[in-house]
Design an enzyme around this catalytic site. Structure first.
Site, short mmCIF file in Angstrom:
data_model
loop_
_atom_site.label_atom_id
_atom_site.label_comp_id
_atom_site.label_asym_id
_atom_site.label_seq_id
_atom_site.Cartn_x
_atom_site.Cartn_y
_atom_site.Cartn_z
N SER A 164 14.49 -16.25 11.19
CA SER A 164 14.31 -14.83 11.53
C SER A 164 15.53 -14.03 11.13
O SER A 164 15.42 -12.85 10.77
CB SER A 164 14.05 -14.68 13.03
N HIS A 208 7.71 -20.96 11.65
CA HIS A 208 7.04 -21.01 12.96
C HIS A 208 5.58 -21.41 12.82
O HIS A 208 5.05 -22.19 13.62
CB HIS A 208 7.10 -19.63 13.64
N MET A 231 11.12 -17.31 19.73
CA MET A 231 11.69 -16.03 20.12
C MET A 231 11.06 -14.89 19.32
O MET A 231 11.60 -13.79 19.24
CB MET A 231 13.22 -16.04 19.94
N HIS A 239 7.76 -16.35 11.26
CA HIS A 239 7.69 -16.54 9.82
C HIS A 239 6.94 -17.85 9.54
O HIS A 239 6.45 -18.52 10.47
CB HIS A 239 9.08 -16.56 9.20
N GLY A 254 11.43 -27.30 15.50
CA GLY A 254 11.82 -27.47 14.11
C GLY A 254 13.11 -28.25 13.95
O GLY A 254 14.02 -28.17 14.77
N GLN A 307 20.97 -17.70 25.97
CA GLN A 307 21.49 -18.50 24.86
C GLN A 307 22.27 -17.65 23.86
O GLN A 307 22.70 -18.15 22.82
CB GLN A 307 20.37 -19.27 24.16
#
Length: 287
Positions: free
Chosen positions: A186, A37, A30, A34, A147, A61
Site C-alpha cells: 500500500s 491482498h 489495513m 491491492h 503474506g 502498531q
C-alpha cells in the site's frame, strides 16, 4: 457481502457459523487493497467455507512520527474489490471498538520482535500481536492467511498462535510483485515516478544474492557489501537494514545456512519499503 462494524455483531455471526459447522477463514488487512491482498483472499477461500476480511488501520502498531494519519485509505474501492471476490463478511471496526476507554492490555512476542523491523520500529510488533489476538478472539477463525512479504510478522503470528494454544491454522502466502518486480505494498503509492524506479533496487538486490549463492559465495558480509553498493547506487535510497537470518529464530548469521532469510528495509525518499527472500545453499551430505 455483509458489512459488520461492531465486535458483538462480528462475534455473533462467527458463533452462528461455527454452530452450523462452517469453517471460517480470515484475512486481516489495513485496507487500500491491492493485488497482493487479493491473492491472500483467493488463497484463504481455498481453505474455508465462509471468509471474513477485516479492514482496520491499527494505531498501536504505528510509532511516533510514522504515517498513521496519512496511511492510504479507499474504503469504497476496497468494498468493491471484496464484493468481486465474493467475500462473505467485511469487518470494519472503529478504534473505539477495538480499544475502548481504559484499555491497558498488550501482547508481546519477545524474542522474534527484537530483530529486523523490531529494532527500528520499537513497539510495532507488540501492536501487531495485540491487534491480531483481538481480531482472532472476535472473528474466531479456523484458518488465517498472512503474506510472506512481512516475513517477521508472519513468524511473530505463528509463534503467538503456538504459545497461546490458539486452534487456528496460519498459512503464509508468497510475495506478490508488480510486473517489474517491486513487491506490492500500500505504501508504494507514496513513491514519486523517479523514486519508483529507485525502489527496484530491493528486488535487484535479492536476485543478485541468489546468483552469488548459486556461485558458491556463502560469506554473508561479502554478499551484504555488494547489496549495499547496489542499493546506494540508486538515488533517493537510504538503507535501514540488510540482514541474513535463521529462517525460524530470525537471529543474524555470518555464513549462509541450508536455508537463510535475506531481509531488507530501505527508505526510498520518505517511504520505507521492505522485501525478503530465502536463499538456499547446497550443502554436501558429508560436510
Amino acid at each position: 457481502m455483509k458489512e459488520i462494524k461492531t465486535v458483538k455483531d462480528m462475534q455473533n455471526w462467527s458463533n452462528n457459523m461455527r454452530m452450523a459447522g462452517h469453517i471460517i477463514g480470515f484475512v486481516p488487512t489495513m485496507g487500500f487493497l491491492h493485488e497482493g491482498h487479493l491473492e491472500l483472499i483467493r488463497m484463504a477461500k481455498q481453505h474455508c467455507d465462509v471468509l471474513v476480511v477485516s479492514i482496520f488501520v491499527n494505531p498501536t502498531q504505528f510509532g511516533p512520527g510514522e504515517d498513521l494519519e496519512t496511511y492510504p485509505r479507499d474504503t469504497e474501492g476496497d468494498l468493491e474489490k471484496l464484493r468481486t471476490l465474493h467475500v462473505d463478511v467485511v469487518f470494519m471496526p472503529q478504534s473505539k471498538e477495538m480499544y475502548p476507554p481504559g484499555f491497558q492490555t498488550e501482547i508481546q512476542v519477545k524474542h522474534l520482535s527484537q530483530h529486523l523491523c523490531g529494532r527500528s520500529r520499537p513497539g510495532h510488533f507488540t501492536g501487531v500481536a495485540t491487534v491480531v489476538t483481538k481480531l482472532f478472539n472476535i472473528v474466531k477463525p479456523h484458518v488465517a492467511v498472512f503474506g510472506q512479504k512481512d516475513y517477521q510478522q508472519l513468524q511473530v503470528i505463528r509463534r503467538l498462535v503456538t504459545d497461546q494454544n490458539m486452534d487456528i491454522e496460519i498459512i503464509g502466502a508468497p510475495i506478490v510483485r508488480e510486473p517489474d518486480g517491486l513487491a506490492m505494498s500500500s505504501r508504494n503509492s507514496y513513491l514519486s515516478h523517479e523514486e519508483r524506479r529507485s525502489a527496484l533496487c530491493l528486488k535487484e538486490s535479492l536476485d543478485m544474492a541468489h546468483k552469488m549463492c548459486k556461485d558458491g559465495i556463502i560469506d554473508c558480509e561479502v554478499i551484504k557489501a555488494r547489496i549495499k553498493d547496489l542499493v546506494l547506487s540508486y538515488p533517493f535510497t537510504q538503507i535501514d537494514y540488510i540482514k541474513f537470518c535463521n529462517t525460524n529464530t530470525l537471529e543474524e548469521i555470518e555464513t549462509l545456512e541450508a536455508e537463510t532469510l535475506l531481509a531488507m528495509a530501505v527508505r526510498v525518499g520518505k517511504t520505507r519499503l521492505i522485501d525478503n527472500t530465502v536463499l538456499r545453499r547446497k550443502i554436501a551430505e558429508n560436510a
